[in-house]
Design a protein around this motif. Structure first.
Motif, PDB file in Angstrom:
ATOM      1  N   PRO A   1       0.829  -3.292  -5.024  1.00  0.00           N
ATOM      2  CA  PRO A   1       0.105  -3.680  -6.162  1.00  0.00           C
ATOM      3  C   PRO A   1      -0.167  -4.965  -6.476  1.00  0.00           C
ATOM      4  O   PRO A   1      -1.216  -5.526  -7.113  1.00  0.00           O
ATOM      5  CB  PRO A   1       0.833  -2.971  -7.241  1.00  0.00           C
ATOM      6  N   THR A   2       0.896  -5.988  -6.161  1.00  0.00           N
ATOM      7  CA  THR A   2       0.633  -7.473  -6.416  1.00  0.00           C
ATOM      8  C   THR A   2      -0.739  -7.911  -5.335  1.00  0.00           C
ATOM      9  O   THR A   2      -1.366  -8.871  -5.891  1.00  0.00           O
ATOM     10  CB  THR A   2       1.710  -8.189  -5.869  1.00  0.00           C
ATOM     11  N   ARG A   3      -0.715  -7.387  -4.345  1.00  0.00           N
ATOM     12  CA  ARG A   3      -1.543  -7.957  -3.397  1.00  0.00           C
ATOM     13  C   ARG A   3      -3.120  -7.331  -3.701  1.00  0.00           C
ATOM     14  O   ARG A   3      -4.022  -8.014  -3.754  1.00  0.00           O
ATOM     15  CB  ARG A   3      -1.392  -7.529  -1.909  1.00  0.00           C
ATOM     16  N   ARG A   4      -3.032  -6.214  -4.266  1.00  0.00           N
ATOM     17  CA  ARG A   4      -4.448  -5.514  -4.744  1.00  0.00           C
ATOM     18  C   ARG A   4      -4.696  -6.580  -6.204  1.00  0.00           C
ATOM     19  O   ARG A   4      -5.873  -6.675  -6.067  1.00  0.00           O
ATOM     20  CB  ARG A   4      -4.220  -4.161  -5.124  1.00  0.00           C
ATOM     21  N   LYS A   5      -3.689  -6.786  -6.801  1.00  0.00           N
ATOM     22  CA  LYS A   5      -4.171  -7.831  -8.246  1.00  0.00           C
ATOM     23  C   LYS A   5      -4.900  -8.952  -7.671  1.00  0.00           C
ATOM     24  O   LYS A   5      -5.422  -9.520  -8.181  1.00  0.00           O
ATOM     25  CB  LYS A   5      -2.918  -7.810  -8.999  1.00  0.00           C
ATOM     26  N   LEU A   6      -4.057  -9.676  -6.493  1.00  0.00           N
ATOM     27  CA  LEU A   6      -4.258 -10.865  -5.932  1.00  0.00           C
ATOM     28  C   LEU A   6      -5.900 -10.500  -5.669  1.00  0.00           C
ATOM     29  O   LEU A   6      -7.045 -11.635  -5.685  1.00  0.00           O
ATOM     30  CB  LEU A   6      -3.593 -11.333  -5.001  1.00  0.00           C
ATOM     31  N   LEU A   7      -6.136  -9.662  -4.637  1.00  0.00           N
ATOM     32  CA  LEU A   7      -7.472  -9.490  -4.385  1.00  0.00           C
ATOM     33  C   LEU A   7      -8.644  -9.491  -5.402  1.00  0.00           C
ATOM     34  O   LEU A   7      -9.724  -9.995  -5.338  1.00  0.00           O
ATOM     35  CB  LEU A   7      -7.751  -8.132  -3.545  1.00  0.00           C
ATOM     36  N   GLN A   8      -8.115  -8.780  -6.464  1.00  0.00           N
ATOM     37  CA  GLN A   8      -8.969  -8.465  -7.845  1.00  0.00           C
ATOM     38  C   GLN A   8      -9.059  -9.950  -8.435  1.00  0.00           C
ATOM     39  O   GLN A   8     -10.262 -10.091  -8.785  1.00  0.00           O
ATOM     40  CB  GLN A   8      -8.122  -7.557  -8.561  1.00  0.00           C
ATOM     41  N   LEU A   9      -8.381 -10.589  -8.462  1.00  0.00           N
ATOM     42  CA  LEU A   9      -8.522 -11.870  -9.399  1.00  0.00           C
ATOM     43  C   LEU A   9      -9.241 -12.810  -8.362  1.00  0.00           C
ATOM     44  O   LEU A   9     -10.157 -13.621  -8.777  1.00  0.00           O
ATOM     45  CB  LEU A   9      -6.936 -12.537  -9.144  1.00  0.00           C
TER      46      LEU A   9
END
Length: 109
Positions: A17-25
């Motif tokens: 989930p942290t990496r998905r949030k980074l992609l979203q940012l």
């Protein structure tokens, strides 16, 4: 053009989930330095940097040095593999649900 082949599986990279949030940012900006990305998390700069390294290994993120700062940018093209995989199952389930609907309609008649 000398492009490196990704060394990490794109599915593995987006599993966290942290990496998905980074992609979203990164999708919301042209590029972003590490310190601006870190403020969105309750983890330290080193941990965010490690997540970015995993995304980079999967080809989902590129980076460039600007002075002492490293700026990160989204490369969404590897996500097409996931999109294609999901599209297959989307088609699969639409066909199954359509058939179920057809059977239910026949049963009502």
């Amino acid at each position: 053009m000398n492009e490196k082949k990704p060394t990490r599986d794109v599915y593995e990279a987006v599993a966290d989930p942290t990496r998905r949030k980074l992609l979203q940012l990164l999708a919301d900006v042209e590029e972003s330095p590490l310190n601006e990305l870190t403020i969105h998390f309750e983890i330290g700069r080193t941990a965010v940097s490690k997540h970015l390294a995993i995304l980079k290994e999967a080809g989902l993120v590129t980076s460039r040095k600007v002075g002492r700062e490293t700026r990160f940018k989204l490369n969404a093209s590897p996500l097409k593999e996931i999109q294609d995989w999901v599209a297959f199952y989307n088609k699969f389930w639409r066909a199954r649900l359509s058939r179920l609907n057809q059977l239910l309609e026949e049963e009502e008649e």
